[in-house]
Design a protein around this motif. Structure first.
Motif, PDB file in Angstrom:
ATOM      1  N   ARG A   1      34.777   2.503 -27.296  1.00 12.23           N
ATOM      2  CA  ARG A   1      33.707   1.685 -27.049  1.00 12.23           C
ATOM      3  C   ARG A   1      33.101   1.268 -25.915  1.00 12.23           C
ATOM      4  NH1 ARG A   1      38.666   0.761 -26.721  1.00 12.23           N
ATOM      5  NH2 ARG A   1      38.968  -0.565 -24.541  1.00 12.23           N
ATOM      6  N   PRO A   2      31.722   0.926 -26.643  1.00  8.34           N
ATOM      7  CA  PRO A   2      30.680   0.371 -25.391  1.00  8.34           C
ATOM      8  C   PRO A   2      31.079   0.664 -23.739  1.00  8.34           C
ATOM      9  CG  PRO A   2      30.018  -0.528 -27.055  1.00  8.34           C
ATOM     10  CD  PRO A   2      31.198   0.102 -26.792  1.00  8.34           C
ATOM     11  N   SER A   3      31.965  -0.698 -23.997  1.00  5.51           N
ATOM     12  CA  SER A   3      32.181  -1.580 -22.955  1.00  5.51           C
ATOM     13  C   SER A   3      32.886   0.136 -21.905  1.00  5.51           C
ATOM     14  CB  SER A   3      33.232  -2.445 -22.685  1.00  5.51           C
ATOM     15  OG  SER A   3      34.181  -2.393 -23.403  1.00  5.51           O
ATOM     16  N   THR A   4      34.243   0.003 -22.244  1.00  5.28           N
ATOM     17  CA  THR A   4      34.828   1.101 -21.861  1.00  5.28           C
ATOM     18  C   THR A   4      33.953   3.009 -21.280  1.00  5.28           C
ATOM     19  OG1 THR A   4      36.136   2.067 -23.945  1.00  5.28           O
ATOM     20  CG2 THR A   4      37.456   0.757 -22.239  1.00  5.28           C
ATOM     21  N   THR A   5      32.954   3.108 -22.476  1.00  3.61           N
ATOM     22  CA  THR A   5      32.224   4.404 -22.268  1.00  3.61           C
ATOM     23  C   THR A   5      32.129   3.929 -20.987  1.00  3.61           C
ATOM     24  OG1 THR A   5      32.386   4.906 -24.656  1.00  3.61           O
ATOM     25  CG2 THR A   5      30.827   5.616 -22.985  1.00  3.61           C
TER      26      THR A   5
ATOM     27  N   LEU B   1      19.759   4.719 -16.779  1.00  4.37           N
ATOM     28  CA  LEU B   1      19.781   5.100 -18.232  1.00  4.37           C
ATOM     29  C   LEU B   1      20.825   6.310 -18.807  1.00  4.37           C
ATOM     30  CD1 LEU B   1      17.288   5.412 -20.447  1.00  4.37           C
ATOM     31  CD2 LEU B   1      16.254   6.728 -18.919  1.00  4.37           C
ATOM     32  N   LYS B   2      21.343   7.217 -17.807  1.00  7.52           N
ATOM     33  CA  LYS B   2      21.834   7.825 -18.896  1.00  7.52           C
ATOM     34  C   LYS B   2      23.249   7.104 -19.319  1.00  7.52           C
ATOM     35  CE  LYS B   2      20.389  11.583 -15.712  1.00  7.52           C
ATOM     36  NZ  LYS B   2      20.482  12.878 -14.913  1.00  7.52           N
ATOM     37  N   LEU B   3      23.769   6.275 -18.512  1.00 15.34           N
ATOM     38  CA  LEU B   3      24.802   5.790 -18.446  1.00 15.34           C
ATOM     39  C   LEU B   3      25.012   4.913 -19.894  1.00 15.34           C
ATOM     40  CD1 LEU B   3      26.214   4.056 -15.472  1.00 15.34           C
ATOM     41  CD2 LEU B   3      26.845   6.236 -16.742  1.00 15.34           C
ATOM     42  N   ALA B   4      23.874   3.696 -20.342  1.00 15.15           N
ATOM     43  CA  ALA B   4      23.404   3.484 -21.668  1.00 15.15           C
ATOM     44  C   ALA B   4      22.931   4.210 -22.664  1.00 15.15           C
ATOM     45  CB  ALA B   4      22.326   2.600 -21.170  1.00 15.15           C
ATOM     46  N   LEU B   5      22.620   5.267 -22.205  1.00 12.71           N
ATOM     47  CA  LEU B   5      22.865   5.736 -23.400  1.00 12.71           C
ATOM     48  C   LEU B   5      23.848   6.920 -24.201  1.00 12.71           C
ATOM     49  CD1 LEU B   5      19.981   7.223 -24.918  1.00 12.71           C
ATOM     50  CD2 LEU B   5      20.448   9.834 -23.010  1.00 12.71           C
ATOM     51  N   ALA B   6      24.734   7.332 -22.725  1.00 10.22           N
ATOM     52  CA  ALA B   6      26.203   7.402 -23.407  1.00 10.22           C
ATOM     53  C   ALA B   6      26.896   6.695 -24.218  1.00 10.22           C
ATOM     54  CB  ALA B   6      27.543   7.837 -21.967  1.00 10.22           C
ATOM     55  N   ALA B   7      26.657   4.999 -23.528  1.00 12.10           N
ATOM     56  CA  ALA B   7      27.507   4.307 -24.512  1.00 12.10           C
ATOM     57  C   ALA B   7      27.257   4.235 -25.225  1.00 12.10           C
ATOM     58  CB  ALA B   7      27.436   2.419 -23.016  1.00 12.10           C
ATOM     59  N   ALA B   8      25.666   4.112 -25.863  1.00 12.35           N
ATOM     60  CA  ALA B   8      25.284   4.053 -27.328  1.00 12.35           C
ATOM     61  C   ALA B   8      25.477   4.778 -28.341  1.00 12.35           C
ATOM     62  CB  ALA B   8      23.873   4.219 -26.569  1.00 12.35           C
ATOM     63  N   ILE B   9      25.451   6.160 -27.470  1.00 12.26           N
ATOM     64  CA  ILE B   9      26.113   7.604 -28.331  1.00 12.26           C
ATOM     65  C   ILE B   9      27.506   7.566 -28.388  1.00 12.26           C
ATOM     66  CG2 ILE B   9      26.648  10.424 -28.095  1.00 12.26           C
ATOM     67  CD1 ILE B   9      23.500   9.836 -26.458  1.00 12.26           C
ATOM     68  N   LEU B  10      28.603   7.714 -27.554  1.00 12.57           N
ATOM     69  CA  LEU B  10      29.724   8.202 -27.660  1.00 12.57           C
ATOM     70  C   LEU B  10      30.318   7.105 -29.003  1.00 12.57           C
ATOM     71  CD1 LEU B  10      30.542   9.288 -24.534  1.00 12.57           C
ATOM     72  CD2 LEU B  10      30.249  10.633 -26.151  1.00 12.57           C
ATOM     73  N   PRO B  11      30.559   5.637 -28.405  1.00 17.65           N
ATOM     74  CA  PRO B  11      31.142   4.707 -29.842  1.00 17.65           C
ATOM     75  C   PRO B  11      30.821   4.989 -31.021  1.00 17.65           C
ATOM     76  CG  PRO B  11      31.058   3.661 -27.679  1.00 17.65           C
ATOM     77  CD  PRO B  11      30.081   5.024 -27.608  1.00 17.65           C
ATOM     78  N   LEU B  12      28.776   5.113 -31.141  1.00 20.33           N
ATOM     79  CA  LEU B  12      28.907   5.412 -32.023  1.00 20.33           C
ATOM     80  C   LEU B  12      28.975   6.386 -33.470  1.00 20.33           C
ATOM     81  CD1 LEU B  12      26.545   4.847 -34.458  1.00 20.33           C
ATOM     82  CD2 LEU B  12      24.210   5.787 -33.488  1.00 20.33           C
ATOM     83  N   THR B  13      28.935   7.401 -32.404  1.00 17.59           N
ATOM     84  CA  THR B  13      29.417   9.024 -33.281  1.00 17.59           C
ATOM     85  C   THR B  13      31.428   8.941 -33.098  1.00 17.59           C
ATOM     86  OG1 THR B  13      28.123  10.102 -31.908  1.00 17.59           O
ATOM     87  CG2 THR B  13      29.758  11.272 -32.560  1.00 17.59           C
ATOM     88  N   TRP B  14      31.719   8.091 -32.645  1.00 17.98           N
ATOM     89  CA  TRP B  14      33.388   7.750 -32.926  1.00 17.98           C
ATOM     90  C   TRP B  14      33.058   7.507 -34.384  1.00 17.98           C
ATOM     91  CZ3 TRP B  14      37.518  10.467 -32.767  1.00 17.98           C
ATOM     92  CH2 TRP B  14      37.691  11.280 -31.816  1.00 17.98           C
TER      93      TRP B  14
END
Length: 198
Positions: free
Chosen positions: A128-132, A175-188
């Motif tokens: 989830r973006p929030s926990t990521t 910026l990197k945190l926002a990128l990770a929060a977008a990429i990881l949940p989407l990948t899941w």
């Protein structure tokens, strides 16, 4: 950190029974990715940005805490052995001289951050973006904690340690945190079309 109730992305995407071979390949590939990310600079304000901390946190999250920490440790061993894998090498020195230099604490922080983000991913925090974001913040804070503590010890606390080792990099890290929060949940979400995980 032994409560891994959720499979990692690496295990979900690359299943198989030859775990040792897979893990070796992932560790070597991850160390090469860290090498590349240390050398690539992206124009940014107020200083150029590398993607190394992003790659460290992603490796920990995607690989899990054991393999993630081992991969970053392998990268450190490559650098300590004299390979020019770190940012600024060979110009700023190589081998152990670099590892124990002013930025050595950040390298140790990389290993710890990979382990912690990997452990949080094992609890499903990368879905989830929030926990990521919380996981990435925790990893980033650990990198800075180790890095700044070592930097201040080496150069002296009378120097502008925060201005040298923290504040110029905060915007890039956000910026990197926002990128990770977008990429990881989407990948899941994409991976969830495959076998379900528990």
């Amino acid at each position: 950190m032994n409560s891994n109730n959720h499979p990692t992305l690496a295990r979900q995407v690359i299943p198989g029974h030859a775990l040792l071979i897979r893990n070796i390949m992932l560790a070597v590939g991850g160390s090469l990715l860290l090498w590349a990310s240390a050398k690539l600079q992206v124009p940014f304000y107020p200083v150029p940005m590398t993607m190394q901390t992003f790659v460290v946190l992603m490796i920990g999250t995607v690989y899990g805490w054991r393999l993630g920490a081992a991969t970053v440790a392998l990268y450190m061993l490559e650098g300590a052995a004299g390979l020019p894998v770190f940012a600024g090498t060979p110009e700023k020195g190589i081998g152990l001289a670099y590892v124990i230099g002013p930025t050595g604490g950040y390298l140790v922080g990389y290993v710890v951050a990979a382990a912690v983000t990997g452990a949080l991913a094992g609890m499903g925090w990368d879905r989830r973006p929030s926990t990521t974001i919380v996981s990435m913040l925790a990893g980033t804070a650990l990198i800075y904690a180790f890095g700044l503590a070592w930097l201040g010890t080496v150069v002296g606390w009378d120097k502008p340690v925060l201005a040298w080792g923290l504040t110029p990099f905060l915007l890039g890290d956000l910026l990197k945190l926002a990128l990770a929060a977008a990429i990881l949940p989407l990948t899941w979400k994409l991976v969830a079309k495959g076998p379900s995980s528990r």
